[in-house]
Design an enzyme around this catalytic site. Structure first.
Site, PDB file in Angstrom:
ATOM      1  N   ILE A  45      52.467  89.354 -40.632  1.00  0.00           N
ATOM      2  CA  ILE A  45      51.265  90.192 -40.596  1.00  0.00           C
ATOM      3  C   ILE A  45      51.658  91.640 -40.867  1.00  0.00           C
ATOM      4  CG2 ILE A  45      49.248  90.895 -39.258  1.00  0.00           C
ATOM      5  CD1 ILE A  45      49.389  87.877 -39.852  1.00  0.00           C
ATOM      6  N   ASP A 138      44.895 100.164 -25.179  1.00  0.00           N
ATOM      7  CA  ASP A 138      44.094  99.332 -24.271  1.00  0.00           C
ATOM      8  C   ASP A 138      42.616  99.425 -24.625  1.00  0.00           C
ATOM      9  OD1 ASP A 138      43.205  97.805 -22.151  1.00  0.00           O
ATOM     10  OD2 ASP A 138      43.446  99.389 -20.675  1.00  0.00           O
ATOM     11  N   GLU A 172      35.312  94.309 -20.342  1.00  0.00           N
ATOM     12  CA  GLU A 172      36.443  93.826 -19.552  1.00  0.00           C
ATOM     13  C   GLU A 172      36.799  94.824 -18.470  1.00  0.00           C
ATOM     14  OE1 GLU A 172      40.846  93.613 -18.610  1.00  0.00           O
ATOM     15  OE2 GLU A 172      39.628  95.219 -19.462  1.00  0.00           O
ATOM     16  N   GLU A 173      36.632  96.103 -18.800  1.00  0.00           N
ATOM     17  CA  GLU A 173      37.101  97.163 -17.907  1.00  0.00           C
ATOM     18  C   GLU A 173      36.340  97.221 -16.582  1.00  0.00           C
ATOM     19  OE1 GLU A 173      39.775  98.539 -18.298  1.00  0.00           O
ATOM     20  OE2 GLU A 173      40.248  98.769 -20.419  1.00  0.00           O
ATOM     21  N   ASP A 201      46.019  91.578 -24.472  1.00  0.00           N
ATOM     22  CA  ASP A 201      45.499  92.807 -23.889  1.00  0.00           C
ATOM     23  C   ASP A 201      46.656  93.794 -23.761  1.00  0.00           C
ATOM     24  OD1 ASP A 201      44.205  94.771 -22.490  1.00  0.00           O
ATOM     25  OD2 ASP A 201      43.485  93.479 -20.877  1.00  0.00           O
ATOM     26  N   HIS A 288      44.494 104.158 -19.563  1.00  0.00           N
ATOM     27  CA  HIS A 288      43.177 104.549 -19.065  1.00  0.00           C
ATOM     28  C   HIS A 288      42.969 106.063 -19.061  1.00  0.00           C
ATOM     29  CE1 HIS A 288      42.013 100.570 -16.824  1.00  0.00           C
ATOM     30  NE2 HIS A 288      42.185 100.417 -18.126  1.00  0.00           N
ATOM     31  N   ASP A 303      54.152  95.414 -34.334  1.00  0.00           N
ATOM     32  CA  ASP A 303      54.507  94.515 -35.435  1.00  0.00           C
ATOM     33  C   ASP A 303      55.020  93.172 -34.906  1.00  0.00           C
ATOM     34  OD1 ASP A 303      55.065  93.541 -37.951  1.00  0.00           O
ATOM     35  OD2 ASP A 303      56.820  94.799 -38.274  1.00  0.00           O
ATOM     36  N   ASP A 307      52.982  89.459 -35.069  1.00  0.00           N
ATOM     37  CA  ASP A 307      53.594  88.283 -35.698  1.00  0.00           C
ATOM     38  C   ASP A 307      53.743  87.129 -34.700  1.00  0.00           C
ATOM     39  OD1 ASP A 307      53.782  89.503 -38.165  1.00  0.00           O
ATOM     40  OD2 ASP A 307      55.846  90.183 -37.872  1.00  0.00           O
TER      41      ASP A 307
END
Length: 318
Positions: A45, A138, A172-173, A201, A288, A303, A307
């Site tokens: 990727i 995040d 989600e937070e 995440d 955050h 990276d 992958d």
């Protein structure tokens, strides 16, 4: 983040029959070997493409009050950006709306239409940020990572033996609200079809660690073997236990796995000696915060981890 004819026929006839039998058996075995499906390796990727997505998330945040949080326009714009790329690539996308804290939230679910069988391999990331910042690590990192893996699936015209589904969760937070809404909305039969849920995440932390979810041994092994092949040691992921969207699935009995590069825990001397980076400092000092911007990414970790996601998707769906 929160797999017989007469016995006595003479020596010559017996030898000929035996040779013929061996030949037939060998041919049959050879045919079976030829017919056996081969699992293609996942493509590499392009990390530049992942970084380009992160740059878009940054632009979206900059244009919408500095964040991409639930209930804010930056969140909806992030979802629309991802959906547009998936629609163009041939995915079947659906937008699931829910209410949380008096505001509308969104889950984006994308199914690859060329899978087979009844079992589903699912990968997910939350796309919302906190209100205090743009949320590029995040969780722009996880969102961009699985987006580029999904686009690689389309580019390869992959025809997996299982169905592939990707999801980008809202809110989600505030406690995995979007993913919880999704699993609660599924019929029991649809939930039981999910063979594995993989969660991503934070995968580009600037002082990165290489943590693997240890909730399911089979799924854990897919990732640990990949990193071993890269001469990278891993550790079981504990910092995010119960704090991200995999918890919504695990609580329903779904097998879960995933990877994580670390948040506000501090890297130890031993970890720094194995992974590099700075001991005594958080994996992500901007966790955050407003400084979780496009500069808050370690490209090497981004990276490698993207992958690793592709490798898992290719292997588990074959």
């Amino acid at each position: 983040m929160f797999t017989a004819k007469k016995v006595r026929r003479g020596a010559l006839a017996a030898g000929t029959s035996a040779a013929l039998a061996v030949g037939i058996l060998s041919a049959a075995v050879g045919a079976q070997a030829t017919d056996a499906p081969t699992v293609k390796a996942a493509p590499d990727i392009d990390v530049a493409a992942v970084q380009a997505d992160l740059a878009e998330f940054q632009k979206i945040a900059d244009a919408n009050g500095g964040n991409r949080a639930h209930g804010e326009p930056g969140h909806k714009a992030s979802v629309e950006y991802i959906k547009g790329k998936l629609d163009d690539a041939g995915f079947k996308t659906s937008l699931q709306e829910f209410e949380s804290g008096g505001a509308k939230g969104y889950n984006l679910v994308a199914d690859w239409p060329k899978g087979g069988g009844d079992k589903v391999v699912m990968a997910g990331s939350h796309v919302d940020s906190v209100h205090d910042g743009p949320g590029i690590n995040d969780n722009g990192s996880g969102s961009a990572g699985i987006l580029e893996v999904a686009l690689a699936v389309a580019k390869a015209d992959l025809k997996p033996s299982k169905q592939l589904r990707f999801a980008w969760w809202g809110d989600e937070e505030d406690g995995m609200v979007g993913s919880q809404h999704y699993v609660d909305s599924l019929e029991s039969g649809d939930l039981s079809k999910i063979d594995a849920y993989l969660n991503f995440d934070m995968i580009g932390s600037p002082n990165p660690g290489y943590f693997v979810y240890d909730d399911d041994p089979e799924l854990e092994k897919v990732f640990t073997e990949y990193y071993k092949g890269k001469d990278l040691k891993t550790e079981p992921e504990t910092e995010g236990d119960g704090r991200s969207d995999h918890a919504s699935f695990k609580d329903k009995g779904v097998k879960v796995g995933g990877i994580f590069s670390g948040a506000d825990y501090k890297k130890t001397e031993e970890q720094a000696s194995g992974w590099g980076g700075k001991a005594g400092e958080p994996f992500d000092a901007c966790y955050h915060q407003a400084c979780d911007d496009k500069s808050n990414i370690d490209e090497k970790a981004l990276d490698i981890n993207t992958d690793a996601i592709a490798n898992a998707i290719w292997k588990l769906s074959s």
